[in-house]
Design an enzyme around this catalytic site. Structure first.
Site, PDB file in Angstrom:
ATOM      1  CG  HIS A  24       9.961 -17.182 122.198  1.00  0.00           C
ATOM      2  ND1 HIS A  24      10.335 -17.374 120.899  1.00  0.00           N
ATOM      3  CD2 HIS A  24       8.838 -17.889 122.358  1.00  0.00           C
ATOM      4  CE1 HIS A  24       9.457 -18.147 120.300  1.00  0.00           C
ATOM      5  NE2 HIS A  24       8.530 -18.481 121.158  1.00  0.00           N
ATOM      6  CG  HIS A  80       1.369 -23.193 117.915  1.00  0.00           C
ATOM      7  ND1 HIS A  80       2.164 -24.259 118.265  1.00  0.00           N
ATOM      8  CD2 HIS A  80       2.162 -22.087 118.082  1.00  0.00           C
ATOM      9  CE1 HIS A  80       3.359 -23.820 118.629  1.00  0.00           C
ATOM     10  NE2 HIS A  80       3.379 -22.508 118.538  1.00  0.00           N
ATOM     11  CD  GLU A  82       5.901 -21.028 121.603  1.00  0.00           C
ATOM     12  OE1 GLU A  82       5.756 -21.028 120.366  1.00  0.00           O
ATOM     13  OE2 GLU A  82       6.936 -20.630 122.174  1.00  0.00           O
ATOM     14  CG  ASP A  84       2.689 -17.640 122.070  1.00  0.00           C
ATOM     15  OD1 ASP A  84       2.915 -18.854 122.191  1.00  0.00           O
ATOM     16  OD2 ASP A  84       2.896 -17.019 121.005  1.00  0.00           O
ATOM     17  CG  HIS A 146       7.647 -22.102 115.904  1.00  0.00           C
ATOM     18  ND1 HIS A 146       8.466 -21.770 116.948  1.00  0.00           N
ATOM     19  CD2 HIS A 146       6.420 -21.788 116.291  1.00  0.00           C
ATOM     20  CE1 HIS A 146       7.762 -21.237 117.930  1.00  0.00           C
ATOM     21  NE2 HIS A 146       6.521 -21.236 117.548  1.00  0.00           N
ATOM     22  CG  ASP A 165       3.502 -19.046 116.121  1.00  0.00           C
ATOM     23  OD1 ASP A 165       3.018 -18.048 116.669  1.00  0.00           O
ATOM     24  OD2 ASP A 165       3.940 -20.018 116.757  1.00  0.00           O
ATOM     25  CE1 TYR A 193       5.949 -14.129 115.354  1.00  0.00           C
ATOM     26  CE2 TYR A 193       6.311 -15.521 113.432  1.00  0.00           C
ATOM     27  CZ  TYR A 193       5.720 -15.304 114.666  1.00  0.00           C
ATOM     28  OH  TYR A 193       4.927 -16.266 115.207  1.00  0.00           O
ATOM     29  CG  HIS A 226       2.067 -13.708 117.354  1.00  0.00           C
ATOM     30  ND1 HIS A 226       1.757 -13.514 118.686  1.00  0.00           N
ATOM     31  CD2 HIS A 226       2.606 -14.955 117.296  1.00  0.00           C
ATOM     32  CE1 HIS A 226       2.092 -14.584 119.383  1.00  0.00           C
ATOM     33  NE2 HIS A 226       2.606 -15.475 118.563  1.00  0.00           N
TER      34      HIS A 226
HETATM   35 FE1  FEO Z   1       4.717 -20.643 118.626  1.00  0.00          FE
HETATM   36 FE2  FEO Z   1       3.127 -17.638 118.928  1.00  0.00          FE
HETATM   37  O1  FEO Z   1       3.758 -19.313 119.456  1.00  0.00           O
END
Ligand code: FEO
Length: 397
Positions: A24, A80, A82, A84, A146, A165, A193, A226
Site C-alpha cells: 500500500h 475486487h 485494487e 494487487d 474495503h 480482502d 490486517y 491474501h
Molecule cells: Fe483491497 Fe488486497 O486489495
C-alpha cells in the site's frame, strides 16, 4: 508456487510475494511478506476467481497451466479491482480469450479506468447467481469492505466463501490452510490486517457480517485473496471480526510518543510506570522507531490511548502528526486518551494532539512540562499514569 488443491475441483493458483515489505505504498509494513491468492474451479464452465498483482502474470498463468489450459477458462470473477488483485487482469484477458467476466458495476468502471479493458463483462450484485455446472455461485456485494467495488463469491457446492480482502492476512508461506501455520502468528497478522485495512469501516463490517449471518451460508472454507485459507479456525476469525468491528476494548493502554531531546520520553516512561502500578497492561511505542502497522494493531483493542510529543514550531512533531492523521480515519469508539509533552515556550503540542483526533476519542486533562522534567514532575507523570489506569479499569468494570 504451483497450483494447490483446496478440495476436489478447486485449486489455489495465486502467487507468493515473499519479499514485499511496503504494501500500500509504504503505509503497511508486511514483515512476513504477502500472497495474492487466485482460485481456479474446474466445472462445466472453468472459472477463475480474482487475479494477482502486476509483475506476477506469468507465474499465475503457469500455475493455471499446471491444471488446465488458460484458453479453456470460461468465467473470470473479479471480486475486487485494487491493483494487487487486478494488475494481471489485462494479461489474463489475453490468455483467456473465451472468458466471460463477472463483477460489480463499480468494478467494471474501475477496470476501464485503470486498464482501458474489461472484457466480455456482466455486472452482478447481491442475490444474483451464476451456474457453472454442478456449482452455482452466489454473489454478495460488500461495498466499502474495503473499496466501493468489493464483493464476495460463495460456492454452496464446495461450502467455500471466496472473500477477497475480507479475513485476509499478509503472511507469505508455502502452506495453504490456517491449521498448517502457527495459530498465534496467524491471528497476529489477521489483527494487523484488520487494524490497517478495515478499521475505518467498522460499522459496515458489523452490518455486513450480520446480513451474511442471515443468509445461513454453510461455510467450511473461507478463501481470502491474501494469506491462508481458513478451514479449522472459521468460528475464531468470525468471532474476532465481530469483536474488532464492535471496537470492544481490552484493559490495556498504548503509549505513543515522539521526543526531540528525551524530555518527553522521560515523561512517557514514568507514565507507563504509573499505569503498571495499577496492574494494567501498557506498551510504550516511540513512533519514530516502530511501524505504524504494529502500533495500530495494538491500539485496535486498547481501551486507553496516551499520546506524547515535544512542542516544535507551535505544534506536535511531524512523525506523530502523520500517525495521528492515519488514526483519525479509524472508526474507534469508546477510547479514553490523554496527551502530554515537554516544551520550551508555550507547549502547543498537547492541544494539537487533542484537536487532531478528537473525532475518535475523548481526552482527559493534558500534562505539559517545561524543558526537562524534575524529580517532582516525574512523580507527577507517575501519578497521571496511575490515575489514567484507574480510570480505564473503572470504565471496563
Ligand atoms: Fe483491497 Fe488486497 O486489495
Amino acid at each position: 508456487m504451483s497450483a494447490k488443491l483446496i478440495k476436489e475441483g478447486v485449486y489455489a493458483v495465486g502467487v507468493t510475494d515473499w519479499n514485499e515489505r511496503c504494501f500500500h505504498g509504504h503505509t503497511y509494513v508486511t514483515k512476513r511478506g504477502v500472497t495474492y491468492n487466485s482460485y481456479l474451479i474446474l466445472d462445466e464452465k472453468i472459472t477463475l476467481i480474482d487475479t494477482v498483482r502486476a509483475g506476477f502474470e506469468k507465474e499465475l498463468i503457469e500455475n493455471i497451466k499446471s491444471v488446465v489450459d488458460p484458453a479453456k477458462i470460461d468465467v473470470i470473477i473479479i471480486n475486487h479491482i485494487e491493483p494487487d488483485h487486478s494488475g494481471a487482469f489485462p494479461e489474463i484477458l489475453k490468455a483467456c480469450p473465451n472468458a466471460k467476466i463477472y463483477g460489480t458495476e463499480k468494478a467494471k468502471q474501475g477496470l476501464l479506468k485503470y486498464y482501458g479493458v474489461c472484457g466480455d463483462w456482466s455486472s452482478v450484485k447481491s442475490g444474483q447467481k451464476l451456474c457453472i455446472g454442478k456449482r452455482t455461485l452466489d454473489f454478495i456485494d460488500v461495498p466499502m469492505i474495503h473499496w466501493p467495488d468489493s464483493m464476495f463469491t460463495y460456492s454452496a457446492y464446495d461450502k467455500i466463501l471466496f472473500s477477497n480482502d475480507g479475513f485476509g492476512q499478509h503472511y507469505a508461506t508455502n502452506k495453504i490452510f490456517d491449521d498448517e501455520v502457527n495459530f498465534g502468528a496467524l491471528m497476529d497478522e489477521a489483527q494487523k490486517y484488520y487494524a490497517n485495512i478495515l478499521w475505518p469501516f467498522n460499522m459496515l463490517v458489523a452490518s455486513k457480517l450480520a446480513s451474511i449471518d442471515k443468509l445461513n451460508l454453510n461455510i467450511e472454507f473461507i478463501a481470502p485473496s491474501h494469506g491462508l485459507v481458513w478451514r479449522k479456525h472459521i468460528s475464531e476469525i468470525m468471532q474476532k471480526y465481530l469483536y474488532w468491528s464492535s471496537h470492544s476494548c481490552k484493559n490495556r493502554i498504548a503509549v505513543v510518543y515522539e521526543t526531540m531531546w528525551s524530555s518527553t520520553e522521560k515523561m512517557a516512561r514514568k507514565i507507563v510506570e504509573g499505569i503498571s502500578s495499577e496492574g494494567v497492561e501498557a506498551v510504550l511505542f516511540d513512533v519514530t522507531k516502530n511501524d505504524r502497522t504494529d502500533i495500530a494493531s495494538y491500539m485496535l483493542d486498547a481501551k486507553g490511548w496516551v499520546f506524547g510529543s515535544s512542542t516544535h514550531d507551535g505544534g506536535m512533531l511531524s512523525v506523530i502528526a502523520g500517525f495521528l492523521h492515519f488514526l483519525k480515519g479509524s472508526k474507534a469508539k469508546g477510547c479514553k486518551s490523554f496527551a502530554f509533552g515537554s516544551y520550551g515556550w508555550s507547549g502547543e503540542a498537547v492541544k494539537d494532539i487533542e484537536d487532531t483526533i478528537s473525532n475518535v476519542t475523548s481526552f482527559e486533562p493534558s500534562l505539559k512540562i517545561l524543558w526537562n522534567p524534575t524529580c517532582e514532575e516525574l512523580d507527577k507523570c507517575f501519578k497521571v499514569g496511575k490515575t489514567f489506569a484507574l480510570k480505564i479499569k473503572s470504565e471496563l468494570n
